[in-house]
Design a protein around this motif. Sequence first.
Motif, mmCIF file in Angstrom:
data_model
loop_
_atom_site.group_PDB
_atom_site.id
_atom_site.type_symbol
_atom_site.label_atom_id
_atom_site.label_comp_id
_atom_site.label_asym_id
_atom_site.label_seq_id
_atom_site.Cartn_x
_atom_site.Cartn_y
_atom_site.Cartn_z
ATOM 1 N N UNK A 70 0.864 -1.183 0.000
ATOM 2 C CA UNK A 70 0.000 0.000 0.000
ATOM 3 C C UNK A 70 0.898 1.230 0.000
ATOM 4 N N UNK A 71 0.293 2.379 -0.267
ATOM 5 C CA UNK A 71 1.055 3.623 -0.289
ATOM 6 C C UNK A 71 1.663 3.940 -1.634
ATOM 7 N N UNK A 72 1.137 3.315 -2.689
ATOM 8 C CA UNK A 72 1.600 3.572 -4.053
ATOM 9 C C UNK A 72 0.436 4.158 -4.831
ATOM 10 N N UNK A 73 0.705 5.249 -5.516
ATOM 11 C CA UNK A 73 -0.320 5.910 -6.318
ATOM 12 C C UNK A 73 0.182 6.003 -7.747
ATOM 13 N N UNK A 74 -0.576 5.411 -8.655
ATOM 14 C CA UNK A 74 -0.183 5.384 -10.061
ATOM 15 C C UNK A 74 -1.177 6.209 -10.858
#
Length: 110
Positions: free
Chosen positions: A58-62
Amino acid sequence: MAKNDYHVIAYRILAYLYACLKSGATPDKSELSPERFGIEPKYWLYIIENLQAQEYISGVYIGRLLGGMPSVKMDNITITPSGIEYLQSNSAMEKAKDFLKTLKEIIPGL
């Protein structure tokens, strides 16, 4: 198995994030870059997208920039409980772990 196989890269990412979680360290984004793994950015993006889609991290923004270029932002990236379970119980992850252990014996400092 090769050092750039999907499961080897996924194992290295998840193992690093798990080690950071257990030690209370903030993950170093340079340790999670395509350059660090010696792979193409598109392949790295594929791996990161799938680890996120499977809820292992978690903590990934694409997002997509103008022209459709992907943009990846890591904000407090961490391994999830599902990622920990996958890391510890998946047979492909076990093979990747064994491969990396053998490779480290052959190539110190890897």
